[in-house]
Structure formats: structure tokens, C-alpha cells
Write an enzyme that holds these catalytic residues in place. Structure first.
Site: not given
Length: 296
Positions: A268, A150
Site C-alpha cells: 500500500h 493481489r
């Protein structure tokens, strides 16, 4: 700002140790809710959040949609309200949670935007590396794509997070969860070149990626730099830094990586979050089939 909102934000900051980005998002969402309460209260009515009931919250959801907010944005703002009222309920500031039955608006299913492998290569190879800022950008975008990080994770990297011999970086992801991410030999090569000319404003600045003044780069700056490099490469795309993360995951699955491994690489928590990329690869396979099969 209502005292209950300040108390909730203090709770997030001190007890939950939420990031500054998370705190700003909650503050923005709850400030907008306060504005709604003030604008729509009846004469002599109570504008405090504690006075809101489930009907008022449904009106707020409709109020947001009526102002043109995307369904995903409305859903996020309602999620902030749910967290806020759960906190209020635990503290005894409301007798019941009016947000418990609040539903999100239906969201259209959108597949992530991607760059093809050749577009990623073209983008990275087009970054001019004659000066230190160019080498910084090459290292940064190689790391974004090489590790599927990210943008907040990339700008949050410090010197101590690097293990270049093992081609790994320590990443602090959502919820302050840490993971060790492989970034690949190309990213390591460009990071080494970047570090050789890195010039922090002060010795205490440990960020890997700095702006021209020697301070830590922001996520917004990374987005602006990506736009510039896409234009230079002649790639017509509305890509964002997160597009490189989407591309990373899809390219791995296209080449046979299993879903569980991709989940771990992306950081995740739930496998269902990663499964969106299987839909992307299926779409791409269908495109290839339609173009190439003589009986399609």
C-alpha cells in the site's frame, strides 16, 4: 470512439505505461460516458466529450446511479473522467476542467470479507494434489495467502521473480511499483512441487502459474478455481481471491503485527488504506467480548 479518448488511451499506454487491465478499465468507463452523451444530447447538440460541462457531468453521475451501479463503481467511473479531463485541460482541448468539482456518491462503509484461520487451513488442505493441476492450485493459493498478494500480482509472477531459498517473490503491484514479498515456507514447498511438473506451451512462456494449455492463467480463472475449492471444502462463503489478501492482513494484525509492517507487506502506498484492517480486528474483538464476557 472520439479522437480525444483514443489520444488519452494512447497517452496511458505509451507515456504512462499503464497495464492492460488499467487500459481496459479506462476504455470501458469512457465508452460508457460517450454512450451517455449520445443518448442525452439535444437535437443538433454536440455529443463530443469536449462539449460536456460540469452540469452535464453531474447528470452523468445521476444517470449511472439510476441504472443501479454501486456507489463504488460510480466513483471509479467518475475518477476515470477526472483523469481524462485533466489530460484534456493540459493539452488545451478544453478551456476549463468540468470534472474538477465533481463529487463521488456517498459510499457505505463496508469491512472486508474474511476467512478465519481455520477456514483458510481447511481450504488449502482440501485441494487435491494427486495431479499437476492440483499441485498448481495448492501452490497458487498458498502464495496468495502466504504473501497477501493481489490476484493480478500472482498471475503476473514469472520464474525469474522467485527467490525460493530466501522465501521471497518479486511482485509488480499497482502503478508498476515493485516489491519483494515473503511468502512463507509452505508456499515455497508447494511451488517447488509445482515447478517440477510445470508444462509451458512454449519455452518462451515464463509464467509460474499456467492453465491446462500451458499459457498464463488469468485472474478470472483463479476466481473460478477458488469457488470450486471452497465448495469442495464445504466453506459457504462468497470469498474471492482478494479475500485471501484481506485475511492475510487481518490475521497478521490479530497476532500483533504493527500496521506499518502490514502496509509494506501489502504494497500500500498510503497507511490509511491499510487502516481498514484495524477496524476489522476491532470488530472481531468486540464479537469475542460479547460472546465470552460474563457482564457483556
Amino acid at each position: 470512439m472520439d479522437a480525444s479518448i483514443r489520444s488519452f488511451l494512447d497517452h496511458l499506454r505509451v507515456e504512462r505505461q499503464s497495464s492492460e487491465h488499467t487500459l481496459r478499465s479506462y476504455e470501458d468507463d469512457l465508452t460508457l460516458f460517450e454512450r451517455f452523451l449520445e443518448e442525452t444530447r439535444s437535437a443538433g447538440g454536440d455529443p463530443s466529450p469536449a462539449s460536456a460541462d460540469a452540469r452535464r457531468l453531474r447528470r452523468y453521475s445521476a444517470w449511472l446511479s439510476g441504472r443501479g451501479y454501486a456507489a463504488s463503481t460510480v466513483a471509479r467511473r467518475l475518477a476515470s473522467l477526472r483523469s481524462f479531463f485533466r489530460y484534456m485541460r493540459r493539452n488545451g482541448e478544453v478551456a476549463a476542467d468540468p470534472a474538477a468539482s465533481l463529487r463521488n456518491p456517498k459510499q457505505p462503509k463496508r469491512l472486508p470479507k474474511l476467512l478465519r484461520v481455520d477456514e483458510v487451513v481447511k481450504l488449502l488442505d482440501s485441494i487435491p494434489v494427486a495431479d499437476s493441476l492440483g499441485r498448481r492450485d495448492r501452490a497458487m493459493f498458498e502464495t496468495l495467502y502466504g504473501g497477501g498478494l493481489r490476484v493480478s500480482e500472482v498471475v503476473g509472477l514469472d520464474i525469474e521473480d522467485l527467490d525460493l531459498d530466501e522465501e521471497l517473490v518479486r511482485v509488480r503491484g499497482k502503478g508498476r511499483r515493485e516489491r519483494m514479498s515473503p511468502i512463507g515456507s509452505m508456499a515455497v514447498h508447494w511451488i517447488r512441487l509445482h515447478l517440477a511438473t510445470r508444462e509451458p506451451r512454449s519455452a518462451s512462456e515464463r509464467a509460474i502459474f499456467l492453465n491446462r494449455y500451458g499459457d498464463r492463467l488469468t485472474a478470472r480463472s483463479v476466481g473460478r478455481l477458488l469457488e470450486e475449492h471452497l465448495a469442495r471444502a464445504g466453506i459457504r462463503s462468497e470469498a474471492s481471491p482478494h479475500t485471501l489478501r484481506h485475511s492475510f492482513a487481518t490475521h497478521l494484525l490479530d497476532r500483533g503485527a504493527d500496521l506499518r509492517s502490514v502496509q509494506e507487506l501489502l504494497g500500500h502506498r498510503n497507511l490509511t488504506t491499510t487502516q481498514i484492517y484495524t477496524h476489522v480486528t476491532q470488530e472481531r474483538l468486540l464479537d469475542v467480548y460479547q460472546e465470552a464476557h460474563p457482564r457483556a
